[in-house]
Design an enzyme around this catalytic site. Sequence first.
Site, PDB file in Angstrom:
ATOM      1  N   GLU A 294       0.806  -1.311  -0.040  1.00 49.22           N
ATOM      2  CA  GLU A 294      -0.007  -0.012   0.043  1.00 49.22           C
ATOM      3  C   GLU A 294       1.016   1.231   0.105  1.00 49.22           C
ATOM      4  O   GLU A 294       1.763   0.991   0.417  1.00 49.22           O
ATOM      5  CB  GLU A 294      -0.825   0.009   1.094  1.00 49.22           C
ATOM      6  CG  GLU A 294      -2.009  -1.104   1.128  1.00 49.22           C
ATOM      7  CD  GLU A 294      -2.763  -1.549   2.364  1.00 49.22           C
ATOM      8  OE1 GLU A 294      -3.714  -1.911   2.158  1.00 49.22           O
ATOM      9  OE2 GLU A 294      -2.129  -0.967   3.617  1.00 49.22           O
TER      10      GLU A 294
ATOM     11  N   CYS B 149       3.190   8.650   0.509  1.00 51.40           N
ATOM     12  CA  CYS B 149       3.948   7.689   1.513  1.00 51.40           C
ATOM     13  C   CYS B 149       4.179   6.328   0.890  1.00 51.40           C
ATOM     14  O   CYS B 149       3.002   5.745   0.539  1.00 51.40           O
ATOM     15  CB  CYS B 149       2.922   7.724   2.620  1.00 51.40           C
ATOM     16  SG  CYS B 149       3.567   6.614   3.911  1.00 51.40           S
TER      17      CYS B 149
ATOM     18  N   CYS C  48       6.830  -6.288   7.807  1.00 50.16           N
ATOM     19  CA  CYS C  48       7.830  -5.558   8.345  1.00 50.16           C
ATOM     20  C   CYS C  48       8.318  -6.677   9.765  1.00 50.16           C
ATOM     21  O   CYS C  48       7.415  -7.130  10.083  1.00 50.16           O
ATOM     22  CB  CYS C  48       7.398  -4.523   8.886  1.00 50.16           C
ATOM     23  SG  CYS C  48       8.756  -3.570   9.887  1.00 50.16           S
TER      24      CYS C  48
ATOM     25  N   CYS D  40       7.047  -3.808  16.162  1.00 47.90           N
ATOM     26  CA  CYS D  40       6.548  -2.754  17.207  1.00 47.90           C
ATOM     27  C   CYS D  40       5.302  -3.053  17.620  1.00 47.90           C
ATOM     28  O   CYS D  40       4.377  -3.311  16.612  1.00 47.90           O
ATOM     29  CB  CYS D  40       6.756  -1.386  16.453  1.00 47.90           C
ATOM     30  SG  CYS D  40       8.224  -0.874  15.710  1.00 47.90           S
TER      31      CYS D  40
ATOM     32  N   CYS E  82       1.990  -1.583  15.868  1.00 47.79           N
ATOM     33  CA  CYS E  82       1.977  -1.209  14.479  1.00 47.79           C
ATOM     34  C   CYS E  82       1.118  -2.493  13.771  1.00 47.79           C
ATOM     35  O   CYS E  82       1.585  -3.638  13.945  1.00 47.79           O
ATOM     36  CB  CYS E  82       3.389  -1.012  13.923  1.00 47.79           C
ATOM     37  SG  CYS E  82       3.396  -1.021  12.249  1.00 47.79           S
TER      38      CYS E  82
ATOM     39  N   GLU F 145      10.180  -1.434   7.183  1.00 49.15           N
ATOM     40  CA  GLU F 145      11.441  -0.803   7.631  1.00 49.15           C
ATOM     41  C   GLU F 145      12.277  -0.467   6.555  1.00 49.15           C
ATOM     42  O   GLU F 145      13.215  -1.182   5.957  1.00 49.15           O
ATOM     43  CB  GLU F 145      12.018  -1.626   8.792  1.00 49.15           C
ATOM     44  CG  GLU F 145      13.429  -1.003   9.316  1.00 49.15           C
ATOM     45  CD  GLU F 145      13.345   0.392   9.360  1.00 49.15           C
ATOM     46  OE1 GLU F 145      12.464   0.986  10.379  1.00 49.15           O
ATOM     47  OE2 GLU F 145      14.197   1.131   9.139  1.00 49.15           O
TER      48      GLU F 145
ATOM     49  N   LEU G 127      10.671   7.502  17.590  1.00 41.99           N
ATOM     50  CA  LEU G 127      11.503   7.269  18.858  1.00 41.99           C
ATOM     51  C   LEU G 127      10.465   6.581  19.789  1.00 41.99           C
ATOM     52  O   LEU G 127      10.691   5.604  20.151  1.00 41.99           O
ATOM     53  CB  LEU G 127      11.854   8.622  19.339  1.00 41.99           C
ATOM     54  CG  LEU G 127      12.709   8.480  20.718  1.00 41.99           C
ATOM     55  CD1 LEU G 127      13.736   7.704  20.586  1.00 41.99           C
ATOM     56  CD2 LEU G 127      12.995   9.953  20.986  1.00 41.99           C
ATOM     57  N   ASN G 128       9.060   7.128  19.993  1.00 44.68           N
ATOM     58  CA  ASN G 128       8.021   6.942  20.481  1.00 44.68           C
ATOM     59  C   ASN G 128       8.241   6.600  21.962  1.00 44.68           C
ATOM     60  O   ASN G 128       7.317   5.938  22.478  1.00 44.68           O
ATOM     61  CB  ASN G 128       7.816   5.180  19.812  1.00 44.68           C
ATOM     62  CG  ASN G 128       7.324   5.476  18.459  1.00 44.68           C
ATOM     63  OD1 ASN G 128       6.741   6.722  17.950  1.00 44.68           O
ATOM     64  ND2 ASN G 128       7.352   4.691  17.573  1.00 44.68           N
TER      65      ASN G 128
ATOM     66  N   CYS H 277      -1.072   6.484   9.645  1.00 45.63           N
ATOM     67  CA  CYS H 277       0.048   5.622   9.999  1.00 45.63           C
ATOM     68  C   CYS H 277      -0.004   4.254  10.798  1.00 45.63           C
ATOM     69  O   CYS H 277      -1.152   4.330  11.822  1.00 45.63           O
ATOM     70  CB  CYS H 277       0.859   6.665  11.047  1.00 45.63           C
ATOM     71  SG  CYS H 277       1.516   8.114  10.240  1.00 45.63           S
TER      72      CYS H 277
HETATM   73  N1  SAH Z   1       9.378   1.317   9.757  1.00 41.87           N
HETATM   74  C1  SAH Z   1       9.367   2.816   9.597  1.00 41.87           C
HETATM   75  C2  SAH Z   1       8.514   3.667   8.652  1.00 41.87           C
HETATM   76  C3  SAH Z   1       7.147   2.974   8.787  1.00 41.87           C
HETATM   77  S1  SAH Z   1       6.144   3.198  10.033  1.00 41.87           S
HETATM   78  C4  SAH Z   1       9.320   3.316  11.078  1.00 41.87           C
HETATM   79  O1  SAH Z   1       8.894   2.588  11.890  1.00 41.87           O
HETATM   80  O2  SAH Z   1       9.527   4.443  11.066  1.00 41.87           O
HETATM   81  C5  SAH Z   1       5.491   5.001   9.928  1.00 41.87           C
HETATM   82  C6  SAH Z   1       5.214   5.729  11.297  1.00 41.87           C
HETATM   83  O3  SAH Z   1       4.124   5.103  11.724  1.00 41.87           O
HETATM   84  C7  SAH Z   1       6.306   5.341  12.528  1.00 41.87           C
HETATM   85  O4  SAH Z   1       6.842   6.469  13.131  1.00 41.87           O
HETATM   86  C8  SAH Z   1       5.518   4.425  13.411  1.00 41.87           C
HETATM   87  O5  SAH Z   1       5.900   4.616  14.899  1.00 41.87           O
HETATM   88  C9  SAH Z   1       3.975   4.963  13.269  1.00 41.87           C
HETATM   89  N2  SAH Z   1       2.963   4.144  13.644  1.00 41.87           N
HETATM   90  C10 SAH Z   1       3.030   2.602  13.871  1.00 41.87           C
HETATM   91  N3  SAH Z   1       1.826   2.317  14.149  1.00 41.87           N
HETATM   92  C11 SAH Z   1       1.087   3.180  14.179  1.00 41.87           C
HETATM   93  C12 SAH Z   1      -0.153   3.356  14.919  1.00 41.87           C
HETATM   94  N4  SAH Z   1      -0.962   2.296  15.090  1.00 41.87           N
HETATM   95  N5  SAH Z   1      -0.841   4.780  15.014  1.00 41.87           N
HETATM   96  C13 SAH Z   1      -0.027   5.673  14.842  1.00 41.87           C
HETATM   97  N6  SAH Z   1       1.353   5.612  14.274  1.00 41.87           N
HETATM   98  C14 SAH Z   1       1.787   4.432  13.978  1.00 41.87           C
HETATM   99 FE1  SF4 Z   2       7.891  -1.899  11.174  1.00 43.81          FE
HETATM  100 FE2  SF4 Z   2       7.528   0.920  11.255  1.00 43.81          FE
HETATM  101 FE3  SF4 Z   2       5.732  -0.766  11.965  1.00 43.81          FE
HETATM  102 FE4  SF4 Z   2       7.648  -0.827  13.586  1.00 43.81          FE
HETATM  103  S1  SF4 Z   2       6.313   1.150  13.119  1.00 43.81           S
HETATM  104  S2  SF4 Z   2       6.478  -2.549  12.921  1.00 43.81           S
HETATM  105  S3  SF4 Z   2       9.565  -0.557  11.962  1.00 43.81           S
HETATM  106  S4  SF4 Z   2       6.525  -0.569   9.870  1.00 43.81           S
END
Ligand code: SAH
Ligand code: SF4
Length: 369
Positions: A91, A107, A114, A118, A121, A167, A222-223, A340
Amino acid sequence: MTADLRAMTLDQAEAFALAQGWPRFRGEQVWRWVHDRGVRTFAEMTNLSAANRDAVAAVATLGGLTLAEAQVGKDGTRKLRFVTHDGSSIESVLIPDADRDGKTTICISSQVGCAVDCQFCATGKLGLKRNLDTSEIVDQVYLSKRLLAEAAPERRLTNIVYMGMGEPLHNYDNLVQSLRILTHDKGAGFSPRRITVSTAGLVPKLERLGGEDVRPNLAVSLNAPNDAIRDLIMPINRKWNIAALLAALRAYPLAERRWITFEYVLLAGVNDSVGHAGELARLLRGMKAKVNIIPWNPHPEAPYERPTAAAIDAFQNECKRLGFPTYLRTPRGDDIDAACGQLANRSNGEAIVPLRIRRTGPPPPPPVD
Ligand code: SAH
Ligand code: SF4
């Protein structure tokens, strides 16, 4: 053995032409058709004779994707589903700039699924199926550009963010190759300043990216304001902790007037207190850092909650008060699961449907085919 022209840089296309015994300019000619004009077939390369087109088609291919579905959200965000040659769905999301100036960001995804896992996600919950190859990465940009030209000609594709599925630094070689292709001024011609790569923080790869000839902007997920919380929500932190990550970022050769974006997914009761904002600010002190707050976008695979509007406000205000430019990433396209962390191929596994545009709000889109 045929070579994929969509995965080549201009230099490689020229070398390829020479290796076939053709003049060097033939390499540039076909490369520009693919990467500047965005053609899909050799037959469209109309400044080559039919015999030359056949000769190219005999030894080269045009890899890439098929656009299978486009959904339009209430705010004009378009989620695009592409299908790969081996039947996976990935996507991309086209996001219109809120300023109504026609600027549009794509995007894009870098992997099918991935591996980073995380906890918050949806993409992470899929696991990793495979890396996208270079042509599959750049083709998200080319096909989106075409779709935009047909469906919303008043808009133009101005920015690319590698923030979709996957990633990017786990697919390092194809990432860098795609950056070289997309930034070439004889091709799509995106300035590296208009490209952002988002990473969960793979330290050795970040260090390597700092030494490349094309360096994009960086966004870092960073989160969390400390290792205890980050360990829980991002297992990668047990490999490269916050101190190691920030050391690599401090050493990254940022272009002038560029900042590192720190993405911070706000999870209610986990990382969203005003105290956490203070801790975050202490971590980032002295860095050219801006903070991008992303209130958690719900999906069924995770046990979190989005904080209240008041908690989000308080967190943002504290970051600002402590001196960091802080932006709230308002969910774009969340009605179509395009925000996101919601990219999880909800239609993966279904039969491929013909391209259609579904809209969940007015006005109706013009036909695209
Ligand atoms: N893998 C890379 C890029 C894709 S994720 C990364 O982690 O940076 C893109 C962004 O979406 C990241 O900043 C991640 O922390 C955020 N993200 C993932 N799941 C999310 C969710 N359920 N709600 C809001 N942001 C989320
Ligand atoms: Fe992968 Fe980014 Fe999702 Fe983490 S937030 S699982 S690195 S896509």
